[in-house]
Write an enzyme that holds these catalytic residues in place. Sequence first.
Site, PDB file in Angstrom:
ATOM      1  N   ASP A 173       0.719  -1.261   0.076  1.00 45.24           N
ATOM      2  CA  ASP A 173       0.076  -0.178   0.046  1.00 45.24           C
ATOM      3  C   ASP A 173       0.943   1.376  -0.061  1.00 45.24           C
ATOM      4  O   ASP A 173       1.935   1.429   0.695  1.00 45.24           O
ATOM      5  CB  ASP A 173      -0.918   0.007   1.315  1.00 45.24           C
TER       6      ASP A 173
ATOM      7  N   GLU B 246       1.860  -0.395  -4.796  1.00 46.03           N
ATOM      8  CA  GLU B 246       0.936   0.675  -5.326  1.00 46.03           C
ATOM      9  C   GLU B 246       1.786   1.895  -5.275  1.00 46.03           C
ATOM     10  O   GLU B 246       1.913   2.545  -4.338  1.00 46.03           O
ATOM     11  CB  GLU B 246      -0.264   0.660  -4.224  1.00 46.03           C
TER      12      GLU B 246
HETATM   13  C1  GLC Z   1      -4.299   3.287  -0.735  1.00 45.08           C
HETATM   14  C2  GLC Z   1      -5.420   2.060  -0.807  1.00 45.08           C
HETATM   15  C3  GLC Z   1      -6.578   2.724  -0.112  1.00 45.08           C
HETATM   16  C4  GLC Z   1      -6.449   3.407   0.934  1.00 45.08           C
HETATM   17  C5  GLC Z   1      -5.185   4.278   1.180  1.00 45.08           C
HETATM   18  C6  GLC Z   1      -4.635   4.490   2.422  1.00 45.08           C
HETATM   19  O1  GLC Z   1      -4.339   3.719  -1.658  1.00 45.08           O
HETATM   20  O2  GLC Z   1      -5.730   1.355  -2.070  1.00 45.08           O
HETATM   21  O3  GLC Z   1      -7.768   2.115  -0.231  1.00 45.08           O
HETATM   22  O4  GLC Z   1      -7.418   4.387   1.476  1.00 45.08           O
HETATM   23  O5  GLC Z   1      -3.959   3.536   0.373  1.00 45.08           O
HETATM   24  O6  GLC Z   1      -4.222   3.243   3.228  1.00 45.08           O
END
Ligand code: GLC
Length: 545
Positions: free
Chosen positions: A216, A281
């Site tokens: 994440d 991500e």
């Molecule tokens: C990422 C996740 C999202 C979350 C954010 C904070 O972007 O995909 O759903 O709100 O991180 O953890």
Amino acid sequence: MAHERNAPGSPDDWWRRAVIYQVYIRSFADADGDGIGDIAGIRSRLPYLRDLGVDAIWINPWYRSPMVDAGYDVADFRDIDPLFGDLEAATGLIDDAHACGIRVIVDVVPNHVSDRHVWFQAALRSSPGSPERARFIFRDGAGPNGDEPPNDWQSAFGGPAWTRVSEADGSSGQWYLHLFAPQQPDLDWNCPDVDAEFLGILEFWLARGIDGFRIDVAHGLVKADGLPDIGYAYLGVLPNRVAEPHHVEDHPHWDREEVHDIYRRWRRLDDRYPHVTFVGEVVIEDFARTARYVRPDELHSAFNFPFVRAPWDAGALHDVIDDTIREFSAVDAITTWVLGNHDVTRVATRYADGDVEIGRVRALAAHLLMLGLPGGAYIYQGDELGLPEVWEMDPSVRQDPIFLRSGGADVGRDGCRIPIPWTGGGATCGFSPSDATAAPWLPQPDGWGAMSVATQTADPHSPLTITREALHVRRTHQGFADTSLSWVDDGSVDTLHFRRGAGVGVLVNLGKDPVPLPDGAHVLVCSASTGHTVPPNGACWYESV
Ligand code: GLC
């Protein structure tokens, strides 16, 4: 070097052309009838995933959490939230999935924890300058009385990225950084405790049979020394919330150079767990910068957000595909493709241009495009059914902190998180058992059952049936094992037309007129069958000798 073990062709390189299905656990299948999806629900639906033909599942956070941000506020990474089950259920799921030939990837959230995490609770009880506070980013406030935030950073969910605490004696105290909700304090990755803790968490789950991790906010962990001001409110963090994707040179909290050292340390785990895969991500505009995260000794792959953002336009998609292949091959990484996730507007709606039916047809064609490309691909649960975004919802049922913190100005992400319809009828379209004690956590709109798994399984022309066929062909046809892609110039600016190995071709029609398949082409899979032509908004895979 460790990464050589994952060279193409080795038994551990399963991730190189895997199709990974994202299970948004809250909304997938509810076995215990509390209106929220759970581990037992996923286990009961493994045959569906096996028959669909995916190689792996990625499960969104299932850890203990107060659920301020749907589980991305983790209170204990080594335990399962009781809403979803327990550790025994989790290991049972991993074993069952493996028995079905499905790998399991879990989320790891290293940028922040929940404010209920024992570390943060200890930090609150401790004094400024203590080792407990050093795990987070506590600073004195600006201004004469320290009552202004330490800098101008903004939370991705709206408002300042800083919250002030009260010290033990009740006085107004320091501020802590939270790039997301105030209940998600950022960790300080300069603190050795943080590094050791996350390596321990990865090992904890690897020992339980996990095959990989989705990281994440992978580009956000390290902050610039001195925490300098940005100079303006920067919104570009979540893939579909980039109001104006300004590129900031030397941004103080995204894409810092030192973050790569963390992933180099993590990657060394493949000495002992050679099958492990890491997907980041990484939300950065610049492809070349993104590619730096997938250098041979770092992550195995990164989500392709420019592909998510591309409009239904042949030129735009062609450019993204070329950029992806150029930048990722330059670092010897696999290309990966994705059309949806739990943060972005559903693809069937993004491509609809206001016409729901066209959106569904294009979403299926886009999946044939994506699955026809070399490398790995992600399917977000429900996209195989062509589910649309649900915009209409009573404000009282919305749960996304983006909606709540923006005072409703931004409806947030609940609309792509509606519980899956499994059956055509029933109070919850088969999401919860018939004796459920609570309604689904987000309401399913009228007509949801018409798009259900059961309804579409019975229809040979449904998005589900065609996606299933495509996954079967992709898995079994030699042409898709090849990593090459060569464009075919068919004289049209409205098509995407390319060849893979063994005579396989992919033709997507983004124009207004039908396009003929090449002479001698034999259809493998088509999003709509119209003989030897590809209709507007359609896609075909063919083979020619
Ligand atoms: C990422 C996740 C999202 C979350 C954010 C904070 O972007 O995909 O759903 O709100 O991180 O953890």
